[in-house]
Motif scaffolding. Structure first.
Motif, short mmCIF file in Angstrom:
data_model
loop_
_atom_site.label_atom_id
_atom_site.label_comp_id
_atom_site.label_asym_id
_atom_site.label_seq_id
_atom_site.Cartn_x
_atom_site.Cartn_y
_atom_site.Cartn_z
N ALA A 38 0.85 -1.19 0.00
CA ALA A 38 0.00 0.00 0.00
C ALA A 38 0.88 1.24 0.00
N GLN A 40 0.90 5.66 0.05
CA GLN A 40 0.28 6.97 0.17
C GLN A 40 1.10 7.93 -0.69
N LEU A 49 -2.44 5.71 6.16
CA LEU A 49 -2.56 4.26 5.97
C LEU A 49 -2.53 3.50 7.29
N ASN A 52 -4.91 0.59 7.72
CA ASN A 52 -4.82 -0.52 6.78
C ASN A 52 -3.91 -1.62 7.35
N ARG A 57 3.52 -0.93 3.96
CA ARG A 57 2.88 0.36 3.73
C ARG A 57 3.97 1.44 3.72
#
Length: 245
Positions: A38, A40, A49, A52, A57
Motif C-alpha cells: 500500500a 500513500q 494508511l 490498513n 505500507r
C-alpha cells in the motif's frame, strides 16, 4: 509535483477541521482493503494508511521525509506491483492530474484500489474559491475536481467507482469560534444537501477484462477418487462359500 503550503494550511483551525473528517473517512475505507503493498502518494507529514493491515505500507512524495522520492507523473514502480494507492489532494494541485491517475492505474494490480480525497467545487468552499480567483492562497489555488469528473476518469481508465462520501458542510470560516458556531451544519448537511460537502473521499477498483478467480475443481477431484477406489467383488466357487476381495 509538490503542494507548497498545503501542509501548513492543514495546521490552521480550518485545516484541522477538514483533516479531522478526512482521516476518519479514509481510515474507514482503507481498513477493509486487503493485499500486500500500500502506498500513500502526497502529504508526507501525515500517515493516512495507519488503519490498513497490509504488511508493507509506505509514503511517496516529490520531497520530504518519505520512503520514496519521485515525480507523481512518472512513478518508479513496476506495473501491477501495488494493491492500494491513496491520493490525498494530489489531483487538484497537479498540472496534469489525468496523467497522475494514469500512472496510478499502471502500478496497481488487477482488482487493486485507489482512494482519492479532494475539495468539492459544488460546495460553499467551492464558492469561496471562485471568489478568491487566481490571487487566492492555499487551499483556494487548486483546480477543484468534482466527483462526476473523477468518475468519468475512472471509467476511461477501467476503474469501477466503489465507496465514497462527502463531508465538511461548515462554511469557509477560519476562526475556531465561527467553526464551532456552524458545526450544526455537519449534522444536517448529509440529509439536506448530501453532495455539497466541502470535501469528498472516493474509491475506485481497477477492473481488468477477462480476469477471473480460478478455484480448484473439487467435484472433479472427488469424481477421480471415486473412479480409482477399489470395488469389492464376490466370487463363488463350487463347494465353497468363502468371499474374496
Amino acid at each position: 509535483m509538490s503542494i507548497p503550503g498545503l501542509s501548513e494550511w492543514l495546521e490552521t483551525p480550518q485545516g484541522r477541521y477538514l483533516l479531522e473528517w478526512e482521516q476518519k473517512r479514509l481510515e474507514a475505507v482503507v481498513a477493509d482493503i486487503f493485499g500486500y503493498n500500500a502506498m500513500q502518494l502526497g502529504l508526507p507529514g501525515l500517515d493516512l494508511l495507519s488503519a490498513n493491515r497490509m504488511p508493507f505500507r509506505f509514503r511517496c512524495a516529490s520531497r520530504g521525509d518519505v520512503a520514496v522520492v519521485a515525480s507523481y507523473e512518472d512513478l518508479p514502480f513496476a506495473s501491477g506491483s501495488l494493491d492500494l494507492v491513496v491520493l490525498p489532494h494530489v489531483l487538484e494541485f497537479s498540472s496534469r492530474p489525468h496523467q497522475v491517475l494514469r500512472e496510478v492505474e499502471r502500478v496497481l494490480v488487477a482488482e487493486g484500489s485507489v482512494v482519492i480525497s479532494g475539495f468539492n467545487p459544488y460546495s460553499l468552499w467551492g464558492v469561496r474559491r471562485l471568489a478568491a480567483r487566481k490571487g487566492g492562497v492555499m487551499p483556494w489555488t487548486g483546480q477543484y475536481l468534482s466527483v462526476p469528473r473523477i468518475r468519468d476518469w475512472f471509467s476511461l481508465l477501467g476503474f469501477e467507482t466503489q465507496a465514497g462520501g462527502f463531508g465538511c458542510y461548515v462554511p469557509a470560516v477560519t476562526t475556531p469560534e465561527w467553526l464551532d458556531r456552524w458545526r450544526f451544519m455537519d449534522r444536517f448537511g448529509p440529509r439536506w444537501w448530501p453532495v455539497c460537502g466541502a470535501a469528498y473521499v472516493v474509491q475506485g477498483i481497477k477492473r481488468v477484462q477477462g480476469t477471473r478467480l480460478i478455484m480448484p475443481n473439487w467435484n472433479e477431484r472427488r469424481a477421480s477418487s471415486k473412479r480409482l477406489s477399489a470395488v469389492a467383488q464376490r466370487e463363488i466357487h463350487p463347494g465353497s462359500t468363502r468371499k474374496t476381495q
